[in-house]
Each structure stands twice: as structure tokens, then as C-alpha cells.
Design an enzyme around this catalytic site. Structure first.
Site, PDB file in Angstrom:
ATOM      1  N   ARG A  18      -2.404  -6.431  -8.661  1.00 13.48           N
ATOM      2  CA  ARG A  18      -1.532  -7.443  -8.194  1.00 13.48           C
ATOM      3  C   ARG A  18      -1.312  -8.507  -9.085  1.00 13.48           C
ATOM      4  NH1 ARG A  18      -3.707  -8.183  -2.450  1.00 13.48           N
ATOM      5  NH2 ARG A  18      -5.368  -8.275  -3.473  1.00 13.48           N
TER       6      ARG A  18
ATOM      7  N   LYS B 116     -16.529  -6.458   5.111  1.00 12.98           N
ATOM      8  CA  LYS B 116     -15.244  -6.894   5.721  1.00 12.98           C
ATOM      9  C   LYS B 116     -15.205  -6.547   7.223  1.00 12.98           C
ATOM     10  CE  LYS B 116     -12.220  -5.950   1.811  1.00 12.98           C
ATOM     11  NZ  LYS B 116     -10.972  -5.491   1.483  1.00 12.98           N
TER      12      LYS B 116
ATOM     13  N   HIS C  92       0.865  -1.297  -0.097  1.00  8.33           N
ATOM     14  CA  HIS C  92      -0.008  -0.140  -0.036  1.00  8.33           C
ATOM     15  C   HIS C  92       1.054   1.217  -0.059  1.00  8.33           C
ATOM     16  CE1 HIS C  92      -3.083  -2.466   2.351  1.00  8.33           C
ATOM     17  NE2 HIS C  92      -3.715  -2.404   1.022  1.00  8.33           N
TER      18      HIS C  92
ATOM     19  N   SER D  45      -3.530  -7.123   3.142  1.00  8.68           N
ATOM     20  CA  SER D  45      -3.649  -7.060   4.368  1.00  8.68           C
ATOM     21  C   SER D  45      -4.202  -8.488   5.104  1.00  8.68           C
ATOM     22  CB  SER D  45      -4.788  -6.057   4.778  1.00  8.68           C
ATOM     23  OG  SER D  45      -4.371  -4.804   4.368  1.00  8.68           O
TER      24      SER D  45
END
Length: 161
Positions: A92, A40, A16, A130
Site C-alpha cells: 500500500r 496479533k 484484500h 483490517s
């Protein structure tokens, strides 16, 4: 030009931070948006995440171009309120691209003047999320390669290790 970089950042990772730093080299101002996502379950509160990001930015040369905010609702609407020109998203893998393309297209329908800019993760961060950090920490693993030192301590403390 101004960009927003939305996410949950639970916790912020070195990946990040790399995206934030690179975005701040491209844009005059970058607002990191900690977006509330009811889908989440987060380890840290929004305020804790905000403070972790602020603390992590202290090492960056261009930190004066970066703001940290907490938001909710549609990212595109929050970006409009901030008069942003672009939304930054890190990619990614191909799976990220497919998801992000859907989001960017929806945002384009909602506001065709707000561009989405994809920044490709550096190879050393291409696997990092994360969720990966939390999984490793939860099981007592070393996360020092994935997050800044002061963040690693906070994550480890949350899991009681």
C-alpha cells in the site's frame, strides 16, 4: 503456477479481495492462507475468518482457482507443503515495502526457489487495512465502503452496534 497469499484477514477487506482476484488472474491457483499470528489479537477466530473469506469470494469470476486454508508457523514452510511457486504480498505504501522486502529476503534465504510477488494496492485501497476497519467499526462508524456487506454486518455485530 501456484501462489499463496498469507495474512490474518481479521476481517477481510475489499483491498484484500482485489489482491486475491488479481493474483488469481496471474496464477493458475491461489491459496489464501489465514496465518495464526500470536502477536496479533484478532477479533474473529480462524474458522470465522475462513468462512468470511469463502463467503466473500462467491462474487469473483475466478473463484474456482482460489482455496482458503488456515496455517501456522513460517509462511515459507507452509507454502512448500502446498507446492507453491510464489508468495503474494500487497503493497500500500513505502512503509509496507520496507517491511515486505525484509520478509521476502528472509524467505529467499529459507527457500530461494519460492518467489515473492508484490501487487500494488489500487489507489482506492491504499489506506485500507483490517485495523482501520476495526477502529472505525469500534467507534460506530460506517465500514460499508471498506468490506463486503455481509462482512460489515459481522464486524458490527462483534462490537455490539
Amino acid at each position: 503456477m501456484k501462489a499463496v497469499y498469507p495474512g490474518t484477514f481479521d476481517p477481510i477487506t475489499k483491498g484484500h479481495l482485489d489482491i486475491i482476484e488479481r493474483a488469481a488472474c496471474i496464477f493458475d491457483e491461489v491459496d489464501v492462507l489465514i496465518m495464526v499470528n500470536v502477536r496479533k489479537q484478532c477479533l474473529f477466530t480462524e474458522e470465522e475468518r475462513k468462512q468470511m473469506i469463502i463467503d466473500s469470494l462467491q462474487e469473483l469470476e475466478n473463484k474456482d482457482r482460489i482455496n482458503v486454508r488456515i496455517g501456522s508457523g513460517l509462511t515459507v514452510r507452509f507454502a512448500e507443503k502446498l507446492n507453491a511457486d510464489a508468495i503474494i504480498r500487497g503493497i500500500r505504501a513505502v512503509s509496507d515495502y520496507e517491511y515486505e522486502l525484509q520478509q521476502a529476503t528472509a524467505n529467499m534465504v529459507l527457500n530461494n526457489k519460492l518467489e515473492t510477488v508484490f501487487l500494488i494496492a489500487k489507489p482506492e485501497f491504499s489506506f485500507l487495512s483490517s485495523s482501520v476497519v476495526k477502529e472505525i467499526a469500534m467507534n460506530g462508524g460506517d465500514i460499508s465502503e471498506f468490506v463486503p456487506e455481509e462482512i460489515a454486518v459481522r464486524v458490527i455485530n462483534k462490537y455490539g452496534h
